[in-house]
Motif scaffolding. Structure first.
Motif, mmCIF file in Angstrom:
data_model
loop_
_atom_site.group_PDB
_atom_site.id
_atom_site.type_symbol
_atom_site.label_atom_id
_atom_site.label_comp_id
_atom_site.label_asym_id
_atom_site.label_seq_id
_atom_site.Cartn_x
_atom_site.Cartn_y
_atom_site.Cartn_z
ATOM 1 N N GLY A 31 6.235 -46.328 -71.869
ATOM 2 C CA GLY A 31 5.066 -46.944 -70.961
ATOM 3 C C GLY A 31 5.518 -46.991 -69.409
ATOM 4 O O GLY A 31 4.466 -46.956 -68.673
ATOM 5 N N PHE A 32 6.684 -46.880 -69.000
ATOM 6 C CA PHE A 32 7.009 -47.216 -67.748
ATOM 7 C C PHE A 32 6.695 -46.161 -66.926
ATOM 8 O O PHE A 32 6.297 -46.426 -65.676
ATOM 9 N N ALA A 33 7.031 -44.858 -67.445
ATOM 10 C CA ALA A 33 6.644 -43.830 -66.378
ATOM 11 C C ALA A 33 5.229 -43.796 -66.135
ATOM 12 O O ALA A 33 4.719 -43.507 -65.059
ATOM 13 N N ARG A 34 4.283 -44.130 -67.052
ATOM 14 C CA ARG A 34 2.783 -43.978 -66.812
ATOM 15 C C ARG A 34 2.588 -45.240 -65.924
ATOM 16 O O ARG A 34 1.771 -44.820 -65.018
ATOM 17 N N LEU A 35 3.071 -46.459 -66.063
ATOM 18 C CA LEU A 35 2.881 -47.277 -65.177
ATOM 19 C C LEU A 35 3.300 -47.042 -63.352
ATOM 20 O O LEU A 35 2.830 -47.203 -62.777
ATOM 21 N N LEU A 36 4.552 -46.069 -63.434
ATOM 22 C CA LEU A 36 4.903 -45.837 -62.246
ATOM 23 C C LEU A 36 4.153 -44.803 -61.769
ATOM 24 O O LEU A 36 3.865 -44.802 -60.555
ATOM 25 N N ALA A 37 3.489 -44.038 -62.643
ATOM 26 C CA ALA A 37 2.762 -43.059 -62.082
ATOM 27 C C ALA A 37 1.351 -43.454 -61.773
ATOM 28 O O ALA A 37 0.819 -43.212 -60.438
ATOM 29 N N ALA A 38 0.925 -44.549 -62.262
ATOM 30 C CA ALA A 38 -0.248 -45.173 -61.776
ATOM 31 C C ALA A 38 -0.201 -45.763 -60.490
ATOM 32 O O ALA A 38 -0.886 -45.678 -59.485
ATOM 33 N N ARG B 229 -3.171 -57.629 -70.054
ATOM 34 C CA ARG B 229 -2.916 -57.087 -68.546
ATOM 35 C C ARG B 229 -3.411 -55.647 -68.410
ATOM 36 O O ARG B 229 -3.934 -55.303 -67.386
ATOM 37 N N ARG B 230 -3.545 -54.744 -69.494
ATOM 38 C CA ARG B 230 -3.993 -53.488 -69.204
ATOM 39 C C ARG B 230 -5.369 -53.683 -68.956
ATOM 40 O O ARG B 230 -5.947 -53.049 -67.880
ATOM 41 N N THR B 231 -6.404 -54.595 -69.490
ATOM 42 C CA THR B 231 -7.609 -54.674 -69.098
ATOM 43 C C THR B 231 -7.694 -54.961 -67.788
ATOM 44 O O THR B 231 -8.498 -54.906 -67.010
ATOM 45 N N VAL B 232 -6.820 -56.123 -67.209
ATOM 46 C CA VAL B 232 -7.026 -56.961 -66.129
ATOM 47 C C VAL B 232 -6.733 -55.841 -64.955
ATOM 48 O O VAL B 232 -7.636 -55.430 -64.173
ATOM 49 N N MET B 233 -5.819 -54.834 -65.173
ATOM 50 C CA MET B 233 -5.329 -53.869 -64.239
ATOM 51 C C MET B 233 -6.583 -52.726 -64.244
ATOM 52 O O MET B 233 -6.697 -52.165 -63.088
ATOM 53 N N ALA B 234 -7.056 -52.175 -65.259
ATOM 54 C CA ALA B 234 -7.951 -51.234 -65.608
ATOM 55 C C ALA B 234 -9.478 -51.688 -64.762
ATOM 56 O O ALA B 234 -10.030 -51.116 -63.929
ATOM 57 N N ALA C 200 -11.007 -42.108 -55.831
ATOM 58 C CA ALA C 200 -10.367 -41.324 -57.154
ATOM 59 C C ALA C 200 -9.087 -41.687 -57.589
ATOM 60 O O ALA C 200 -8.860 -41.800 -58.775
ATOM 61 N N THR C 201 -8.340 -42.054 -56.522
ATOM 62 C CA THR C 201 -6.923 -42.605 -57.221
ATOM 63 C C THR C 201 -7.167 -44.025 -58.002
ATOM 64 O O THR C 201 -6.124 -44.011 -58.831
ATOM 65 N N PHE C 202 -7.879 -44.688 -57.493
ATOM 66 C CA PHE C 202 -8.007 -45.907 -58.158
ATOM 67 C C PHE C 202 -8.525 -45.782 -59.533
ATOM 68 O O PHE C 202 -8.124 -46.444 -60.544
ATOM 69 N N ALA C 203 -9.490 -44.731 -59.801
ATOM 70 C CA ALA C 203 -10.046 -44.466 -61.034
ATOM 71 C C ALA C 203 -8.985 -43.965 -61.743
ATOM 72 O O ALA C 203 -9.000 -44.153 -62.843
ATOM 73 N N THR C 204 -8.389 -42.954 -61.429
ATOM 74 C CA THR C 204 -7.091 -42.530 -62.049
ATOM 75 C C THR C 204 -6.167 -43.317 -62.556
ATOM 76 O O THR C 204 -5.695 -43.384 -63.514
ATOM 77 N N CYS C 205 -5.749 -44.446 -61.651
ATOM 78 C CA CYS C 205 -4.820 -45.516 -61.947
ATOM 79 C C CYS C 205 -5.416 -46.200 -62.994
ATOM 80 O O CYS C 205 -4.745 -46.424 -64.290
ATOM 81 N N GLY C 206 -6.852 -46.495 -63.153
ATOM 82 C CA GLY C 206 -7.342 -47.236 -64.163
ATOM 83 C C GLY C 206 -7.158 -46.889 -65.814
ATOM 84 O O GLY C 206 -6.837 -47.424 -66.685
ATOM 85 N N LEU C 207 -7.277 -45.151 -65.695
ATOM 86 C CA LEU C 207 -7.218 -44.511 -66.812
ATOM 87 C C LEU C 207 -5.671 -44.519 -67.061
ATOM 88 O O LEU C 207 -5.558 -44.726 -68.522
ATOM 89 N N LEU C 208 -4.987 -44.498 -66.382
ATOM 90 C CA LEU C 208 -3.548 -44.420 -66.978
ATOM 91 C C LEU C 208 -2.961 -45.580 -67.333
ATOM 92 O O LEU C 208 -2.273 -45.775 -68.526
ATOM 93 N N VAL C 209 -3.494 -46.798 -66.674
ATOM 94 C CA VAL C 209 -2.878 -48.028 -67.275
ATOM 95 C C VAL C 209 -3.353 -48.294 -68.578
ATOM 96 O O VAL C 209 -3.084 -49.118 -69.526
ATOM 97 N N LEU C 210 -4.664 -47.817 -68.978
ATOM 98 C CA LEU C 210 -5.284 -48.200 -70.506
ATOM 99 C C LEU C 210 -4.373 -47.427 -71.435
ATOM 100 O O LEU C 210 -4.522 -48.125 -72.549
#
Length: 262
Positions: free
Chosen positions: A9-16, A72-77, A185-195
């Motif tokens: 999960g960390f690489a995903r969070l870092l990418a987001a 926290r995933r929901t909060v971030m998304a 678009a980057t915020f939308a992508t971040c939301g999908l990644l953190v889910l």
């Protein structure tokens, strides 16, 4: 560092964080350029930056309380989705709307950050926390020069978009729409990644007044702890100094150098 990046999960969070960090810096420059375009005043530019510094006074403790009490995933998304919607609307408003949207977007960002930071210890071992936090910080700020170059490219896109592109008319009518749309678009992508992150630990189950009490506890801690108080003051002074530099910088580029946003 490899062990940290291999943590589930960390690489995903870092990418987001990296994606949204790049977009946020593009958006910061776009906010500055939009304020100047709408008013021609360096005071308006400075006002935008000041407005983006006000939310930490109240939103950060609230964000911390939310991160403690909800998934926290929901909060971030949800925070990311809200920021995407707000940023996408910026090209179509006047200066008052710009101020309102800048304030609201920064408030949502300060809901995202505590949830992000509280998620890191759930993803990596305790001894790896310094490295993990360093990578998160690097992903937030290392993109600055790339973001400024990207803003310039997106700014040029507005005047060179072929007619067959569906939003060509919008980009010509609102030349700063391309940077703002990219940021959204980057915020939308971040939301999908953190889910896709692993589930956080079970949130606290408390009564309805717990969120308010938790937020007030954050204010009391910041006010009563001399280290936090001094650090907060230092950061505020540095950020206001940076705001002055941005406000003077764009006017200098346009007025004294006779150059444009690019």
């Amino acid at each position: 560092m490899r062990r940290v990046l291999r943590a589930p999960g960390f690489a995903r969070l870092l990418a987001a964080q990296g994606v949204t960090g790049l977009g946020d810096w593009v958006g910061t420059v776009a906010f500055i350029a939009a304020a100047r375009e709408l008013t021609g005043s360096p005071l308006a530019v400075g006002a935008v930056l000041v407005i983006r510094l006000v939310p930490p006074i109240f939103a950060a403790p609230v964000g911390g309380a939310l991160a403690d009490r909800f998934d926290r995933r929901t909060v971030m998304a949800l925070s990311s989705a809200g920021q995407a919607a707000l940023i996408a609307a910026v090209p179509f408003v006047g200066i008052t709307g710009l101020y309102v949207l800048a304030f609201a977007q920064e408030s949502l960002a300060l809901v995202f950050f505590p949830a992000r930071d509280a998620t890191v210890p759930d993803l990596v071992a305790r001894e790896d926390l310094p490295t993990a936090n360093g990578l998160i910080m690097a992903s937030s700020f290392a993109s600055i020069p790339f973001a400024f170059a990207l803003f310039s490219g997106l700014r040029l896109v507005a005047t060179h978009t072929p007619d067959w592109v569906p939003i060509a008319g919008v980009l010509r009518e609102h030349p700063l729409a391309a940077p703002f749309f990219f940021d959204a678009a980057t915020f939308a992508t971040c939301g999908l990644l953190v889910l896709g992150l692993p589930a956080s630990r079970s949130p606290q189950r408390e009564d309805e007044g717990a969120l308010l009490r938790g937020s007030l506890d954050g204010f009391r801690l910041a006010r009563g702890n001399p280290v936090l108080r001094a650090l907060g003051l230092g950061v505020a002074v540095a950020m206001f100094g940076g705001g002055v530099l941005f406000a003077v910088g764009i006017s200098f580029v346009h007025g004294s150098l006779g150059a444009g946003d690019v």
